[in-house]
Design an enzyme around this catalytic site. Structure first.
Site, PDB file in Angstrom:
ATOM      1  N   ASP A   1      18.546 -59.706 -40.145  1.00  0.00           N
ATOM      2  CA  ASP A   1      17.631 -59.963 -39.033  1.00  0.00           C
ATOM      3  C   ASP A   1      18.029 -61.227 -38.272  1.00  0.00           C
ATOM      4  OD1 ASP A   1      15.416 -59.529 -37.484  1.00  0.00           O
ATOM      5  OD2 ASP A   1      13.940 -60.119 -38.984  1.00  0.00           O
ATOM      6  N   HIS A   2      17.242 -61.568 -37.248  1.00  0.00           N
ATOM      7  CA  HIS A   2      17.433 -62.718 -36.363  1.00  0.00           C
ATOM      8  C   HIS A   2      18.383 -63.802 -36.900  1.00  0.00           C
ATOM      9  CE1 HIS A   2      13.667 -61.087 -34.721  1.00  0.00           C
ATOM     10  NE2 HIS A   2      14.128 -61.553 -33.586  1.00  0.00           N
TER      11      HIS A   2
ATOM     12  N   ASP B   1      20.900 -63.552 -32.547  1.00  0.00           N
ATOM     13  CA  ASP B   1      19.793 -63.819 -31.624  1.00  0.00           C
ATOM     14  C   ASP B   1      20.009 -65.129 -30.877  1.00  0.00           C
ATOM     15  OD1 ASP B   1      17.478 -64.168 -30.242  1.00  0.00           O
ATOM     16  OD2 ASP B   1      16.220 -64.559 -32.000  1.00  0.00           O
TER      17      ASP B   1
ATOM     18  N   GLU C   1      19.659 -59.963 -28.789  1.00  0.00           N
ATOM     19  CA  GLU C   1      18.353 -60.094 -28.133  1.00  0.00           C
ATOM     20  C   GLU C   1      18.506 -60.812 -26.818  1.00  0.00           C
ATOM     21  OE1 GLU C   1      15.190 -61.167 -30.729  1.00  0.00           O
ATOM     22  OE2 GLU C   1      13.756 -61.551 -29.125  1.00  0.00           O
TER      23      GLU C   1
ATOM     24  N   GLU D   1       0.612 -68.077 -26.810  1.00  0.00           N
ATOM     25  CA  GLU D   1       0.273 -68.614 -25.493  1.00  0.00           C
ATOM     26  C   GLU D   1       1.193 -68.118 -24.383  1.00  0.00           C
ATOM     27  OE1 GLU D   1       1.271 -70.277 -28.077  1.00  0.00           O
ATOM     28  OE2 GLU D   1       3.221 -71.011 -27.468  1.00  0.00           O
TER      29      GLU D   1
ATOM     30  N   HIS E   1       6.170 -61.971 -31.691  1.00  0.00           N
ATOM     31  CA  HIS E   1       6.384 -61.948 -33.144  1.00  0.00           C
ATOM     32  C   HIS E   1       5.085 -62.368 -33.821  1.00  0.00           C
ATOM     33  CE1 HIS E   1      10.905 -62.513 -32.406  1.00  0.00           C
ATOM     34  NE2 HIS E   1      10.715 -61.295 -32.848  1.00  0.00           N
ATOM     35  N   GLY E   2       4.704 -61.628 -34.840  1.00  0.00           N
ATOM     36  CA  GLY E   2       3.486 -61.972 -35.560  1.00  0.00           C
ATOM     37  C   GLY E   2       2.279 -61.278 -34.954  1.00  0.00           C
TER      38      GLY E   2
ATOM     39  N   HIS F   1      11.154 -55.576 -30.998  1.00  0.00           N
ATOM     40  CA  HIS F   1      10.816 -56.687 -31.901  1.00  0.00           C
ATOM     41  C   HIS F   1       9.339 -57.004 -31.770  1.00  0.00           C
ATOM     42  CE1 HIS F   1      15.016 -58.636 -32.524  1.00  0.00           C
ATOM     43  NE2 HIS F   1      15.017 -57.357 -32.762  1.00  0.00           N
ATOM     44  N   GLY F   2       8.812 -57.619 -32.833  1.00  0.00           N
ATOM     45  CA  GLY F   2       7.410 -58.038 -32.777  1.00  0.00           C
ATOM     46  C   GLY F   2       6.485 -56.834 -32.702  1.00  0.00           C
TER      47      GLY F   2
ATOM     48  N   SER G   1       4.393 -55.671 -35.049  1.00  0.00           N
ATOM     49  CA  SER G   1       3.106 -55.761 -35.744  1.00  0.00           C
ATOM     50  C   SER G   1       1.983 -55.972 -34.734  1.00  0.00           C
ATOM     51  CB  SER G   1       3.117 -56.912 -36.755  1.00  0.00           C
ATOM     52  OG  SER G   1       3.923 -56.589 -37.868  1.00  0.00           O
TER      53      SER G   1
ATOM     54  N   ASN H   1      11.028 -53.367 -35.454  1.00  0.00           N
ATOM     55  CA  ASN H   1      10.889 -54.354 -36.529  1.00  0.00           C
ATOM     56  C   ASN H   1       9.436 -54.472 -36.960  1.00  0.00           C
ATOM     57  OD1 ASN H   1      13.580 -54.877 -36.200  1.00  0.00           O
ATOM     58  ND2 ASN H   1      13.337 -57.022 -35.602  1.00  0.00           N
TER      59      ASN H   1
END
Ligand SMILES: [Zn+2]
Length: 360
Positions: free
Chosen positions: A110-111, A145, A175, A183, A227-228, A266-267, A269, A288
């Site tokens: 990964d990254h 990345d 990427e 934010e 991400h997250g 990506h990201g 979730s 991912n």
């Protein structure tokens, strides 16, 4: 007809032309493969079990931190030595057990940001040694990345690494654009001028630079992803941008393919099923997933410990009797297994969501 009909290696780790055929098959049949971040033999088997039971291919990936965890948190990692050793150990482990599950597995890392490039260099050394001996790279693919760097530096450095991977027919994922945090993206209505959203010209530029080196590459493009898991509503996903990329590259290169670019999400979730479906229809072949699976892994262990608390406080003695042994409750094969089950269940959900279930 299924994916194994187009692959030369049908069970275990695949590489080279098989990876390309797998991703082409994804685009043709409109599905994507979840890339599961693994950090231990336990998370590896949880992912493999889910894919086997859902009759799907799977991508297992190790991050730089996850790879170090494979080697052990106690090993120093100042020069990426734990991340290199752990990734190599994880790769050998996955190679050894994957055939037992009867499914094709893409073994990926990964990254890898600029400051972590010694990690990638170390893994490529291991790939070249393995290639010399076995005629294939140790890992199916890696990710580089440099999305935080200048675009030119990103593309040129990626090209340099693809040149090193190409003789081994190894895949490289890169990427472009920013995959933001909470934010980022607030009050950013002007989609086309926002660095969160990769432009078609950038994708074409990458395609033009990398294609002459090797066909084995994919692009994670920013389309508002994060991400997250964050509070919903802060960042707006625009998967339709991905279709613009495909059309732009197709027109510019007069490609016969509707989706000439292999795209990565990506990201993932926290995204909705509709957003996944849309992105997949525009040529996303890999999604991912990490954060949701970390949580899923915890829930099984958490619930087990909470429910069996009175059997876990000492080695002997529980509500069934003062002299009753608790060994069968505190054996790690029992409680770690509960985490594997809940993680596996969440991977199966992803395989359904991305339409990968039943594609073998
Ligand atoms: Zn990313």
């Amino acid at each position: 007809m299924g994916v194994t009909d187009v692959l030369s290696v049908k069970a275990g780790v695949i590489y080279g032309e098989d990876v390309k055929k797998l991703f082409e098959y994804c685009q043709e049949k409109n599905f994507a493969i979840p890339a599961i971040n693994v950090t231990s033999s336990s998370t590896v088997v949880a992912a493999l079990e889910a894919a086997r039971d859902k009759k799907s291919p799977i991508i297992l990936q190790m991050s730089q931190g996850g790879a170090a965890y494979f080697a052990g948190k106690g090993v120093s990692n100042g020069k990426q030595e734990a991340s290199i050793a752990g990734a190599v150990a994880g790769a050998h482990y996955i190679r050894a057990v994957a055939p037992s599950y009867g499914i094709p597995v893409v073994l990926h890392t990964d990254h890898c940001a600029k400051k972590l490039l010694p990690w990638l260099d170390g893994m490529l050394d291991a790939d070249e040694a393995w290639h010399k001996d076995k005629g294939e790279p140790l890992f199916s693919s890696h990710m580089i990345d440099l999305s935080e760097e200048e675009v030119d530096f990103n593309i040129q450095t990626t090209a340099k690494y693809l040149k090193r991977a190409a003789p081994m027919k190894q895949w490289l994922e890169m990427e472009i654009g920013i995959t933001g945090g909470e934010e980022d993206g607030v009050n950013n209505e002007d989609v086309d001028n926002n660095s969160l959203y990769t432009q078609p010209e950038d994708i074409y530029n990458i395609y033009q630079t990398l294609s002459p080196i090797s066909p084995y590459f994919s692009i994670a493009a920013g389309f508002g992803n994060v991400h997250g898991v964050y509070k919903p509503g802060n960042v707006k996903l625009h998967p339709e941008l991905l279709s613009k990329h495909q059309k732009y590259v197709k027109d510019k290169t007069s490609s016969k393919k509707e989706k000439p670019v292999f795209l990565v999400f990506h990201g993932g979730s926290g995204s909705s099923k509709d957003e996944f479906k849309q992105a997949i229809s525009y040529g996303v072949v890999k999604v991912n997933l990490d954060t949701d699976l970390q949580y899923a892994y915890l829930t099984g262990i958490r619930d087990y410990v909470l429910n069996k608390k009175d059997y876990l406080m000492k080695q002997v003695g529980n509500p069934d009797g003062e002299d009753k042994p608790n060994k069968k409750y505190y054996d790690p094969r029992v409680w770690v297994r509960e985490g594997e089950k809940t993680m596996s269940k969440r991977v199966m959900e992803a395989l359904d969501d991305f339409n990968a279930a039943g594609q073998l």
